[in-house]
Design a protein around this motif. Structure first.
Motif, PDB file in Angstrom:
ATOM      1  N   PRO A  34      -5.812   4.188   4.638  1.00  9.32           N
ATOM      2  CA  PRO A  34      -4.910   5.219   4.091  1.00  9.32           C
ATOM      3  C   PRO A  34      -5.618   6.226   3.185  1.00  9.32           C
ATOM      4  O   PRO A  34      -5.092   7.299   2.935  1.00  9.32           O
ATOM      5  CB  PRO A  34      -3.884   4.408   3.277  1.00  9.32           C
ATOM      6  N   VAL A  35      -6.814   5.867   2.698  1.00  4.18           N
ATOM      7  CA  VAL A  35      -7.498   6.713   1.717  1.00  4.18           C
ATOM      8  C   VAL A  35      -8.634   7.541   2.325  1.00  4.18           C
ATOM      9  O   VAL A  35      -8.830   8.706   1.962  1.00  4.18           O
ATOM     10  CB  VAL A  35      -8.082   5.824   0.573  1.00  4.18           C
ATOM     11  N   MET A  36      -9.408   6.947   3.235  1.00  2.00           N
ATOM     12  CA  MET A  36     -10.621   7.621   3.728  1.00  2.00           C
ATOM     13  C   MET A  36     -10.252   8.683   4.765  1.00  2.00           C
ATOM     14  O   MET A  36      -9.446   8.435   5.657  1.00  2.00           O
ATOM     15  CB  MET A  36     -11.597   6.604   4.340  1.00  2.00           C
ATOM     16  N   ASN A  66       0.824  -1.223   0.000  1.00  2.00           N
ATOM     17  CA  ASN A  66       0.000   0.000   0.000  1.00  2.00           C
ATOM     18  C   ASN A  66       0.860   1.275   0.000  1.00  2.00           C
ATOM     19  O   ASN A  66       0.467   2.282  -0.585  1.00  2.00           O
ATOM     20  CB  ASN A  66      -0.982  -0.011   1.175  1.00  2.00           C
ATOM     21  N   MET A  89     -12.139   4.364   8.733  1.00  2.00           N
ATOM     22  CA  MET A  89     -12.915   3.811   7.617  1.00  2.00           C
ATOM     23  C   MET A  89     -11.965   3.076   6.667  1.00  2.00           C
ATOM     24  O   MET A  89     -10.805   3.469   6.496  1.00  2.00           O
ATOM     25  CB  MET A  89     -13.628   4.933   6.849  1.00  2.00           C
ATOM     26  N   ASN A  90     -12.477   2.086   6.011  1.00  2.00           N
ATOM     27  CA  ASN A  90     -11.728   1.242   5.084  1.00  2.00           C
ATOM     28  C   ASN A  90     -11.847   1.768   3.643  1.00  2.00           C
ATOM     29  O   ASN A  90     -12.964   2.036   3.216  1.00  2.00           O
ATOM     30  CB  ASN A  90     -12.326  -0.174   5.184  1.00  2.00           C
ATOM     31  N   ASN A 139     -22.610   4.094  10.949  1.00  2.68           N
ATOM     32  CA  ASN A 139     -23.328   2.858  10.623  1.00  2.68           C
ATOM     33  C   ASN A 139     -24.824   2.933  10.885  1.00  2.68           C
ATOM     34  O   ASN A 139     -25.583   2.123  10.377  1.00  2.68           O
ATOM     35  CB  ASN A 139     -22.686   1.678  11.337  1.00  2.68           C
ATOM     36  N   ARG A 179       1.636   1.871  -3.559  1.00  2.59           N
ATOM     37  CA  ARG A 179       0.559   2.582  -4.270  1.00  2.59           C
ATOM     38  C   ARG A 179       0.721   4.089  -4.081  1.00  2.59           C
ATOM     39  O   ARG A 179       0.542   4.867  -5.008  1.00  2.59           O
ATOM     40  CB  ARG A 179      -0.797   2.260  -3.641  1.00  2.59           C
ATOM     41  N   SER A 190     -16.955  -0.900  15.031  1.00  2.00           N
ATOM     42  CA  SER A 190     -17.897  -0.203  14.166  1.00  2.00           C
ATOM     43  C   SER A 190     -19.281  -0.125  14.790  1.00  2.00           C
ATOM     44  O   SER A 190     -20.163   0.509  14.229  1.00  2.00           O
ATOM     45  CB  SER A 190     -17.960  -0.877  12.794  1.00  2.00           C
ATOM     46  N   ILE A 235     -17.110  -4.367   2.810  1.00  2.00           N
ATOM     47  CA  ILE A 235     -17.060  -4.311   4.285  1.00  2.00           C
ATOM     48  C   ILE A 235     -17.042  -5.729   4.864  1.00  2.00           C
ATOM     49  O   ILE A 235     -16.374  -6.001   5.860  1.00  2.00           O
ATOM     50  CB  ILE A 235     -18.290  -3.535   4.826  1.00  2.00           C
ATOM     51  N   LYS A 295     -11.035  -4.846 -11.024  1.00  3.13           N
ATOM     52  CA  LYS A 295     -11.473  -3.743 -11.906  1.00  3.13           C
ATOM     53  C   LYS A 295     -12.612  -4.203 -12.831  1.00  3.13           C
ATOM     54  O   LYS A 295     -13.328  -3.389 -13.388  1.00  3.13           O
ATOM     55  CB  LYS A 295     -10.292  -3.233 -12.760  1.00  3.13           C
ATOM     56  N   LYS A 319       1.614   7.336  -6.684  1.00  7.33           N
ATOM     57  CA  LYS A 319       0.799   8.570  -6.764  1.00  7.33           C
ATOM     58  C   LYS A 319       1.594   9.813  -6.377  1.00  7.33           C
ATOM     59  O   LYS A 319       1.056  10.919  -6.329  1.00  7.33           O
ATOM     60  CB  LYS A 319      -0.411   8.479  -5.824  1.00  7.33           C
ATOM     61  N   PRO A 359     -19.051   6.322  -4.599  1.00  6.67           N
ATOM     62  CA  PRO A 359     -17.949   5.675  -5.320  1.00  6.67           C
ATOM     63  C   PRO A 359     -18.201   4.192  -5.592  1.00  6.67           C
ATOM     64  O   PRO A 359     -17.703   3.638  -6.565  1.00  6.67           O
ATOM     65  CB  PRO A 359     -16.740   5.865  -4.402  1.00  6.67           C
ATOM     66  N   MET A 360     -18.960   3.554  -4.708  1.00  8.10           N
ATOM     67  CA  MET A 360     -19.355   2.141  -4.898  1.00  8.10           C
ATOM     68  C   MET A 360     -20.840   2.061  -4.633  1.00  8.10           C
ATOM     69  O   MET A 360     -21.342   2.777  -3.753  1.00  8.10           O
ATOM     70  CB  MET A 360     -18.724   1.262  -3.803  1.00  8.10           C
ATOM     71  N   LEU A 393     -20.368  -2.242  -1.777  1.00  3.69           N
ATOM     72  CA  LEU A 393     -19.806  -1.764  -0.505  1.00  3.69           C
ATOM     73  C   LEU A 393     -20.021  -2.801   0.599  1.00  3.69           C
ATOM     74  O   LEU A 393     -19.132  -3.047   1.422  1.00  3.69           O
ATOM     75  CB  LEU A 393     -20.438  -0.411  -0.135  1.00  3.69           C
ATOM     76  N   HIS A 443     -12.931   5.331  15.274  1.00  2.66           N
ATOM     77  CA  HIS A 443     -13.474   4.492  14.199  1.00  2.66           C
ATOM     78  C   HIS A 443     -12.945   4.968  12.840  1.00  2.66           C
ATOM     79  O   HIS A 443     -13.394   5.990  12.315  1.00  2.66           O
ATOM     80  CB  HIS A 443     -15.016   4.568  14.255  1.00  2.66           C
TER      81      HIS A 443
END
Ligand code: CAA
Length: 295
Positions: A145-147, A47, A141-142, A189, A50, A118, A234, A286, A54, A224-225, A230, A139
């Motif tokens: 590293p992105v959320m 990760n 989010m998954n 949630n 990745r 959660s 999860i 993808k 970027k 996004p999903m 999603l 808490h």
């Protein structure tokens, strides 16, 4: 705060270790299985790659971040010098209560004990410790590293000082902390799971197919999903357990899990982690295909 211990090296635990190490904290990553720890380090390294692609990180910072992580199979050893412990193990009240007792026993008196749960009550987890003022929900989010969000949950006895320190730490990680009170499902949630459950009911009632339901929310609401993708992402077992917490906590029929969700979990179709759910996850992510039985 400099020394952070993370209990559990699964998806959430390794994501949490990833961002703390990247932000120059010393991280002790703890798991009962040394194989799981090895796998977590490989995931974290992948990760970081990745992020290098970027332009967010470079090789030198990746190397330093990985050096900031030590692994342990003993909780006592892994939290000995911790300023903050973040528990990210399985969503099971009994197991979490046991871990919190252990954390209370071996952590220093000033150490803050956070849970990445959660849905489980922070107040309840804190009740098994001698320092409920130092117990809080953190808490993430998954994928961590992105959320951007960290939902900070104040238990009934969490002190103002603990909450301020945790808000400060989340900001140091470059995240957006949002403070909420400790009631079933918190805020994230309480909103997300009824939406996912309703999407599953729509499929169950034959009103629309998997692709169509997800497309409506992706193309119409800019998610996004879609909700079914999603849910797979999860974990359907996690979605089911959170819905049960909402149903039990509020005693309202509107939170009752859709029978299709219950059946899929009973049948071992847990989404991404088991390879199948509403989608088939064994192929290229993808080119995600709807699972055979829903075509
Ligand atoms: N580590 C580092 N970077 C990662 C990553 C990881 N684990 N996963 C994805 N990324 C990065 C990618 O490198 C990529 O970067 P750029 O945008 O700079 O190109 C970016 O994230 C997007 O990834 P992908 O191109 O692979 O795929 P995508 O565009 O489909 O995005 C996604 C993936 C970020 C997961 C996106 O689909 C999304 O936001 N989905 C919704 C996620 C969500 O709702 N999470 C919350 C779940 S609820 C929860 O966690 C709490 C709970 O209690 C249940």
């Amino acid at each position: 705060m400099k020394n952070i211990s993370v209990i559990g090296s699964g998806t959430m635990g390794n994501g949490i270790a990833h961002i703390f190490a990247q932000n120059e904290f010393r991280v002790n990553l703890i798991d009962v299985s040394s194989q799981a720890l090895e796998k977590a380090l490989l995931t974290i390294s992948g990760n970081y790659d990745r992020q290098i692609k970027k332009g967010i990180l470079n090789e030198a910072r990746k190397k330093q971040a990985l050096m900031n992580i030590s692994t342990h199979t003993s909780v006592e050893e892994g939290i000995a010098d911790a300023d903050l412990v973040i528990e990210a193990i399985t969503e099971d009240l009994k197991i979490k209560m046991e871990i919190f007792k252990e954390l209370d026993q071996y952590s220093s008196p000033d150490c803050i004990l956070a849970s990445n749960t959660s849905s489980i009550s922070i107040t309840r987890l804190a009740s098994g410790t001698d320092k409920p003022d130092k117990v809080i929900g953190m808490h993430f989010m998954n994928p961590v590293p992105v959320m951007q969000l960290v939902e900070i949950i104040r238990g009934y006895n969490t002190s103002e000082d603990t909450a301020r320190q945790i808000v400060g730490i989340a900001e140091k990680l470059g995240k957006i902390p949002v403070e909420v009170n400790d009631y079933p499902g918190f805020v994230s949630n309480r909103i997300l799971m009824p939406m996912i459950n309703e999407a599953i009911y729509i499929l169950f009632q034959g009103i629309a197919g998997v692709k169509e339901i997800d497309m409506v929310m992706k193309m119409g609401m800019a998610h996004p999903m879609g909700p079914l993708q999603l849910a797979d992402f999860i974990g359907l077992d996690v979605c089911l357990s959170i819905l049960k917490v909402l149903q039990e906590g509020f005693g309202e029929a509107k939170y009752a899990p859709c029978p299709l969700l219950v059946k899929m979990v009973e049948g071992g179709h847990l989404g991404k982690k088991s390879g199948s759910g509403f989608y088939n996850w064994s192929g290229d992510a993808k080119e995600l295909q709807v699972a055979g039985r829903f075509k």
